[in-house]
Design an enzyme around this catalytic site. Structure first.
Site, PDB file in Angstrom:
ATOM      1  N   HIS A   1       0.809  -1.230   0.000  1.00 34.12           N
ATOM      2  CA  HIS A   1       0.000   0.000   0.000  1.00 34.12           C
ATOM      3  C   HIS A   1       0.837   1.273   0.000  1.00 34.12           C
ATOM      4  O   HIS A   1       0.756   2.103  -0.882  1.00 34.12           O
ATOM      5  CB  HIS A   1      -0.899   0.034   1.242  1.00 34.12           C
ATOM      6  CG  HIS A   1      -1.641  -1.218   1.509  1.00 34.12           C
ATOM      7  ND1 HIS A   1      -2.636  -1.674   0.684  1.00 34.12           N
ATOM      8  CD2 HIS A   1      -1.541  -2.136   2.522  1.00 34.12           C
ATOM      9  CE1 HIS A   1      -3.136  -2.804   1.169  1.00 34.12           C
ATOM     10  NE2 HIS A   1      -2.474  -3.102   2.274  1.00 34.12           N
TER      11      HIS A   1
HETATM   12  C1  BDR Z   1      -2.924   1.193   5.333  1.00 32.76           C
HETATM   13  O1  BDR Z   1      -3.175   0.768   6.668  1.00 32.76           O
HETATM   14  C2  BDR Z   1      -2.020   0.217   7.250  1.00 32.76           C
HETATM   15  O2  BDR Z   1      -2.261  -1.071   7.681  1.00 32.76           O
HETATM   16  C3  BDR Z   1      -0.965   0.171   6.194  1.00 32.76           C
HETATM   17  O3  BDR Z   1       0.322   0.504   6.721  1.00 32.76           O
HETATM   18  C4  BDR Z   1      -1.421   1.174   5.171  1.00 32.76           C
HETATM   19  O4  BDR Z   1      -0.891   2.445   5.460  1.00 32.76           O
HETATM   20  C5  BDR Z   1      -3.670   0.278   4.384  1.00 32.76           C
HETATM   21  O5  BDR Z   1      -5.035   0.437   4.567  1.00 32.76           O
END
Ligand code: BDR
Ligand code: CA
Length: 318
Positions: free
Chosen positions: A242
Site C-alpha cells: 500500500h
Molecule cells: C494502510 O493501513 C495500514 O495497515 C498500512 O500501513 C497502510 O498504510 C492500508 O489500509
C-alpha cells in the site's frame, strides 16, 4: 548549498509496508527527507516511533530526525493492525535499537517549523492516519501555502479493511481526513482499490532476497510477513504494498494512472462513516480536489522496489 531534490516530510505508522515505503524514499535521488513523523495506527505510538528510529538506523540514515505524533485520532480510538503487522508492527524481524533519540518537538510542531523555515515548498508523504497533519493544518493554517503536495495512501473506491468499504488510514481518523480533503492543498491519493493491485509476488520477494546479504533478506522478510495475512485471509497471490505507492508516484509517476475527482469524507454515515466518497462522474459538480490513483503498472512498480533495495543494499555494503 541548495539541491534539486524534492523536500519531503514523511508521516507514517511503521508498519511493514511503511518500512518499505521509507526505503523507497531513502533510495531515491529525487527525494530529500527532512523528517519522519510518527502516528499510531498499525501499532501504538511508542512502537511506531521506535520502529521509525530503528528503521532509519537500519537504513543508514539515523541523521534524519524522528518526531513523535499522536497516540489517538482527533475523536475516539484507532483500530490497530497487529493481525497484519505483528505485535511490534514490523513482523518478526528484530532490528537493532537505534542510538538516536526522538526529536524534542511533537510531530505537528516539527511539521510547522520545517514548513515555515523552508524557502521552498515541501511535499508531505502520508502513509498512516492523518491526525498529525490535520492538527498542524488546524493549529497553524499559515502552513497551507508552504505545502507542495500531500501524497497519501488512504481511502478507496468502495473497498475496505476496517469496515466494509472503509480503509484504515482515512477511516481511522475521519475528522482528520476531512480536514485534509477540504484544506485546498494539492493531494495525490492512493486508495486501497489501487494498492491491492501493486502486489509483490513470492517470486519477486525471492528475487529481492537473491540480491544477497542480510539487508535484502530482511526486506524480503518484511514482505513475506505482510503477505501472510493477505494470502490466508483474502486469498491474494502477492503482498499489496500500500504505502509504497505514495512514494513511488513521486519517483516515477508513470507507474500510475491518475484522474482528478472530487473526494469527500463521510463523517456521519451509519455504515459509511470513514469512507471516501469519490465523485467519478462529477454528479455533485463540486470542484476536483484530489488527483486520484485509478490503475497501476504492477511490473514497473515491482521493478522500482527491486532497484531501490539493490541500490540501498549496495550503498550500505560499502
Ligand atoms: C494502510 O493501513 C495500514 O495497515 C498500512 O500501513 C497502510 O498504510 C492500508 O489500509
Ligand atoms: Ca501505514
Amino acid at each position: 548549498m541548495k539541491n534539486n531534490k524534492r523536500k519531503v516530510i514523511f508521516d507514517c505508522d511503521p508498519g511493514l509496508d511503511d518500512a518499505l515505503a521509507l526505503l523507497l524514499a531513502l533510495a531515491s535521488d529525487n527525494l530529500d527527507i527532512l523528517a519522519v513523523t510518527t502516528i499510531a495506527g498499525n501499532t501504538t505510538i511508542e512502537n511506531t516511533t521506535q520502529n521509525a528510529l530503528d528503521l532509519l538506523y537500519f537504513y543508514g540514515r539515523s541523521d534524519i530526525p524522528v518526531s513523535r505524533g499522536n497516540a489517538n485520532p482527533l475523536l475516539g480510538n484507532f483500530s490497530m493492525g497487529a493481525h497484519v503487522h505483528g505485535k511490534r508492527g514490523i513482523g518478526s524481524v528484530e532490528l537493532k535499537s537505534s542510538p538516536a533519540q526522538e526529536h524534542s518537538l511533537r510531530a505537528h510542531d516539527l511539521i510547522r517549523k520545517l514548513l515555515m523555515e523552508s524557502d521552498e515548498k515541501i511535499t508531505i508523504i502520508a502513509t498512516g492516519p492523518l491526525t498529525n497533519i490535520a492538527l498542524a493544518l488546524t493549529l497553524y493554517p499559515e502552513i497551507i501555502e508552504k505545502i507542495e503536495l500531500i501524497s497519501m495512501m488512504g481511502g478507496s473506491l468502495n473497498v475496505g479493511n476496517i469496515g466494509a468499504a472503509t480503509e484504515a488510514n482515512a477511516g481511522n481518523d475521519p475528522e482528520a481526513t476531512h480536514i485534509i480533503l477540504s484544506c485546498g492543498v494539492p493531494i495525490a491519493m492512493f486508495g486501497l482499490h489501487l494498492t491491492y493491485t501493486t502486489q509483490i509476488y513470492p517470486k519477486d520477494m525471492d528475487r529481492i532476497e537473491s540480491i544477497g546479504g542480510t539487508f535484502a533478506k530482511t526486506i524480503a522478510d518484511f514482505n513475506r510477513f505482510h503477505f501472510q495475512f493477505y494470502k490466508n485471509e483474502l486469498g491474494f497471490k502477492g503482498d499489496p504494498s500500500h504505502d509504497s505507492c505514495a512514494v513511488a508516484y513521486l519517483i516515477n509517476p508513470d507507474i500510475f494512472t491518475m484522474e482528478e475527482y472530487n473526494v469527500v469524507m463521510d463523517l456521519d454515515g451509519k455504515y459509511s462513516r470513514g469512507q471516501t466518497i469519490v465523485d467519478l462522474y462529477n454528479v455533485t459538480q463540486r470542484k476536483p480536489n484530489v488527483l486520484f490513483g485509478m490503475k497501476s503498472n504492477r511490473e514497473a512498480f515491482v521493478e522500482l522496489v527491486y532497484d531501490s533495495v539493490l541500490k540501498l543494499s549496495y550503498k550500505l555494503s560499502k
